[in-house]
Design an enzyme around this catalytic site. Sequence first.
Site, PDB file in Angstrom:
ATOM      1  N   ASP A   1       8.883  12.987  -0.446  1.00  0.00           N
ATOM      2  CA  ASP A   1      10.064  12.734  -0.306  1.00  0.00           C
ATOM      3  C   ASP A   1      11.389  12.432  -1.362  1.00  0.00           C
ATOM      4  O   ASP A   1      10.721  11.826  -2.481  1.00  0.00           O
ATOM      5  CB  ASP A   1      10.302  11.523   1.066  1.00  0.00           C
ATOM      6  CG  ASP A   1      10.046  11.826   2.194  1.00  0.00           C
ATOM      7  OD1 ASP A   1       9.488  12.807   2.494  1.00  0.00           O
ATOM      8  OD2 ASP A   1      10.162  10.741   2.917  1.00  0.00           O
TER       9      ASP A   1
ATOM     10  N   HIS B   1       6.660   9.901  -2.835  1.00  0.00           N
ATOM     11  CA  HIS B   1       7.864  10.145  -3.296  1.00  0.00           C
ATOM     12  C   HIS B   1       7.848  10.783  -4.958  1.00  0.00           C
ATOM     13  O   HIS B   1       7.517  10.000  -5.821  1.00  0.00           O
ATOM     14  CB  HIS B   1       8.668   8.785  -3.349  1.00  0.00           C
ATOM     15  CG  HIS B   1       8.808   8.292  -1.988  1.00  0.00           C
ATOM     16  ND1 HIS B   1       8.028   7.418  -1.273  1.00  0.00           N
ATOM     17  CD2 HIS B   1       9.791   8.520  -1.143  1.00  0.00           C
ATOM     18  CE1 HIS B   1       8.352   7.168  -0.193  1.00  0.00           C
ATOM     19  NE2 HIS B   1       9.587   7.590   0.039  1.00  0.00           N
TER      20      HIS B   1
END
Length: 264
Positions: free
Chosen positions: A71, A224
């Site tokens: 993400d 991430h």
Amino acid sequence: MVCRSIGAPGAALVILLIGAAVARAAPCPRAGTLGTSRVLSVDAVSYPRVGLKSFPQTLPLRDHEVVLTFDDGPYPPTTLKVLAALAQECVHATFFLVGKPASEHPDLVRRIAAEGHTVGHHTWLHRSLMRIKPSETTEEIDHGILAVEMALHERATTTPSTPFFRFPGFESTPETLDFLQSRGIVVFGADLWASDWNPMTPKQELKLLTDRLKVARKGIILLHDPKAHTAAMLPAFLRYLREHDYHVVHLVPTGPAVDFDGVP
């Protein structure tokens, strides 16, 4: 396992039974790598919302199968390191991109796709859709989709070529969930994560993630790519997966392919 072709009625039956089409991944040209074991095609009819941290349903993964998702990118200093680690092991992942940085780094967005990864959507500014005005949520979603589509295809559209979406912070509302489902967009949660939004060393992150994976044994993993400690940790985590007989599943949107690897 043997890959075989089946007709349209058989393909429909397979999707009805397991909720997604399955196909073999292309073999890795380098021996001794983790590789991508299979490709799973996902659609919003069978799997509108997946990920046990947020929803009662997840993807039909076998024991020791994982899906890697990232993400908040693209962010060149670390996304490039993540791509290099994935390429070294011939692994494909799904990147949920934020629209504004995607519009600022279109070459990197296209590189992610060109290297075989799936590009999903993560809003325009990564604002919580639970905490902004309801009148702004559609714009936040659509602006993000448009920015990513422009970066990928130079096409101004709010219809995503890959209808995969993840809420920032997993903060959804009944209205935004219904809105995405009405447009045929799969909403992704996660089954486990490394909590890499917290400050930690790569070694600490690796231990945290592998300890959680030992319990879960499979699932959609959230990481991430803008986090430096995640980019630094990733090569060791991919080695862990290889050395402990895990298999990586690559997600794509459901298409016309009818090749199917039987699920034992």
